[in-house]
Design a protein around this motif. Sequence first.
Motif, short mmCIF file in Angstrom:
data_model
loop_
_atom_site.label_atom_id
_atom_site.label_comp_id
_atom_site.label_asym_id
_atom_site.label_seq_id
_atom_site.Cartn_x
_atom_site.Cartn_y
_atom_site.Cartn_z
N ILE A 207 0.87 -1.18 0.00
CA ILE A 207 0.00 0.00 0.00
C ILE A 207 0.90 1.23 0.00
O ILE A 207 1.73 1.40 0.89
N ARG A 208 0.73 2.09 -1.00
CA ARG A 208 1.64 3.23 -1.18
C ARG A 208 1.09 4.54 -0.62
O ARG A 208 1.82 5.52 -0.54
N ASN A 209 -0.18 4.57 -0.26
CA ASN A 209 -0.77 5.84 0.17
C ASN A 209 -1.52 5.72 1.49
O ASN A 209 -2.56 6.33 1.69
N SER A 210 -0.99 4.93 2.42
CA SER A 210 -1.66 4.82 3.72
C SER A 210 -1.70 6.18 4.39
O SER A 210 -0.68 6.85 4.53
N PRO A 211 -2.88 6.63 4.83
CA PRO A 211 -2.98 7.94 5.48
C PRO A 211 -2.49 7.93 6.92
O PRO A 211 -2.47 8.98 7.56
N PHE A 212 -2.11 6.77 7.44
CA PHE A 212 -1.71 6.68 8.84
C PHE A 212 -0.20 6.86 9.03
O PHE A 212 0.28 6.83 10.15
N ASP B 72 4.72 9.10 15.32
CA ASP B 72 5.13 7.95 16.11
C ASP B 72 6.22 7.19 15.38
O ASP B 72 6.30 7.22 14.15
N SER B 73 7.04 6.48 16.10
CA SER B 73 8.07 5.65 15.49
C SER B 73 7.50 4.26 15.20
O SER B 73 6.55 3.82 15.83
N GLY B 74 8.10 3.57 14.23
CA GLY B 74 7.69 2.21 13.92
C GLY B 74 6.49 2.14 13.00
O GLY B 74 5.98 3.15 12.52
N GLU B 75 6.04 0.91 12.76
CA GLU B 75 4.88 0.70 11.90
C GLU B 75 3.63 1.29 12.55
O GLU B 75 3.45 1.19 13.75
N CYS B 76 2.79 1.89 11.71
CA CYS B 76 1.66 2.63 12.30
C CYS B 76 0.33 2.39 11.60
O CYS B 76 -0.65 3.05 11.94
N CYS B 77 0.27 1.45 10.66
CA CYS B 77 -0.98 1.24 9.92
C CYS B 77 -1.85 0.21 10.66
O CYS B 77 -2.19 -0.85 10.12
N HIS B 78 -2.19 0.53 11.89
CA HIS B 78 -2.86 -0.45 12.75
C HIS B 78 -4.27 -0.77 12.24
O HIS B 78 -4.70 -1.93 12.31
N PHE B 79 -4.98 0.24 11.75
CA PHE B 79 -6.33 -0.03 11.24
C PHE B 79 -6.27 -0.96 10.04
O PHE B 79 -7.06 -1.92 9.94
N LEU B 80 -5.36 -0.70 9.09
CA LEU B 80 -5.28 -1.52 7.89
C LEU B 80 -4.90 -2.96 8.25
O LEU B 80 -5.45 -3.91 7.69
N ARG B 81 -3.99 -3.12 9.19
CA ARG B 81 -3.60 -4.47 9.60
C ARG B 81 -4.79 -5.19 10.26
O ARG B 81 -5.05 -6.36 10.01
N GLY B 82 -5.53 -4.46 11.10
CA GLY B 82 -6.71 -5.06 11.72
C GLY B 82 -7.77 -5.41 10.70
O GLY B 82 -8.40 -6.47 10.79
N MET B 83 -7.98 -4.54 9.70
CA MET B 83 -9.00 -4.81 8.71
C MET B 83 -8.63 -6.02 7.86
O MET B 83 -9.49 -6.85 7.54
N LEU B 84 -7.36 -6.14 7.50
CA LEU B 84 -6.91 -7.32 6.75
C LEU B 84 -7.18 -8.59 7.56
O LEU B 84 -7.63 -9.60 7.02
N SER C 184 5.37 -5.76 7.68
CA SER C 184 6.82 -5.97 7.70
C SER C 184 7.61 -4.73 7.31
O SER C 184 8.79 -4.61 7.65
N GLN C 185 6.98 -3.81 6.58
CA GLN C 185 7.61 -2.53 6.23
C GLN C 185 6.54 -1.45 6.28
O GLN C 185 5.36 -1.73 6.05
N CYS C 186 6.96 -0.23 6.56
CA CYS C 186 6.00 0.88 6.66
C CYS C 186 6.66 2.16 6.14
O CYS C 186 7.85 2.40 6.39
N ARG C 187 5.90 2.96 5.44
CA ARG C 187 6.41 4.26 4.99
C ARG C 187 6.79 5.14 6.15
O ARG C 187 7.62 6.04 6.02
N ASN C 188 6.20 4.89 7.31
CA ASN C 188 6.53 5.68 8.49
C ASN C 188 7.98 5.47 8.92
O ASN C 188 8.55 6.32 9.62
N THR C 189 8.58 4.35 8.52
CA THR C 189 9.97 4.07 8.87
C THR C 189 10.91 4.27 7.69
O THR C 189 12.07 3.86 7.74
N GLY C 190 10.39 4.88 6.61
CA GLY C 190 11.23 5.17 5.46
C GLY C 190 11.07 4.25 4.28
O GLY C 190 11.73 4.46 3.25
N ALA C 191 10.24 3.23 4.36
CA ALA C 191 10.03 2.32 3.24
C ALA C 191 9.25 3.01 2.13
O ALA C 191 8.53 3.98 2.35
#
Length: 266
Positions: A210-215, A220-232, A250-257
């Motif tokens: 997912i390239r455009n997660s609004p979260f 915050d540091s680390g992975e932050c797409c908690h809603f998307l992970r829960g919905m999946l 496993s990767q998040c844009r919040n950490t530079g991915a």
Amino acid sequence: MVDVEFRVVSDRRDGLLLALGQVVIANGFTLLRQRMLNSEEGVVLSMVVRGPGESLLMLEERLGTHHLVQSFEASPYEGGSTAPAPTPVPRNNGSASAPTSVPPSAAPAPAASPSSAPPIDTQRVETLLPQLARNYPNILLQLVALERELPPAQREATLRYIGQRVGAWVYKRDFALGGQLPLADSVRRIALPAMRQLVQAELHDDILKIRNSPFCHRGDSGECCHFLRGMLGGLLEGQHGADGVRVIESQCRNTGAEACRFEFEA
């Protein structure tokens, strides 16, 4: 704090709520509810927002001069509670009738304990879920606003729980009549199309990107797409059970991915 209702007319529907919602949030306001419909004037978007009175004039100027906005009206909102009654979502891709209530409560909210997730404000969640059912799939701005308001200790647990409820609801609404699928096929035929209703999602070698997660980039540091992970998880649990699948960001844009990357384990 002031509550204001904006009425916007535009000639474009796609991306309208996301673009104007970003303006609302950037000016320190929270989007409480929204409604979009087609009319003879064009696409009419109504938004109820709450925020600091001293920033209202700036917000009105930026909305009124936005390139997507053809006409703009603002008025004080005195509607009381912003939580509508549970409302059916009319769209249904299958032959079964759409649910007429909020995302299902198959599992209770996690109880607080020293070793479990932080406590969840269940009353607030149950108030929000009917709004999400009514507005789906235009729900991400509401969730981003909620994320900003939640105490840091509650964000991950609350957003994952909401995601699981929404995912289970979407599965029952759109996919429950399908046959039992292997995990890889479930990701391709259920998780991917459901995610594409909300974000730009791609599947590569059984990995969902997912390239455009609004979260992302919320401070915050680390992975932050908690809603998307829960919905999946909620989407796939309908096929594989609550203990049958594990979703990992496993990767998040919040950490530079470059993109947020979700992997699945049976």
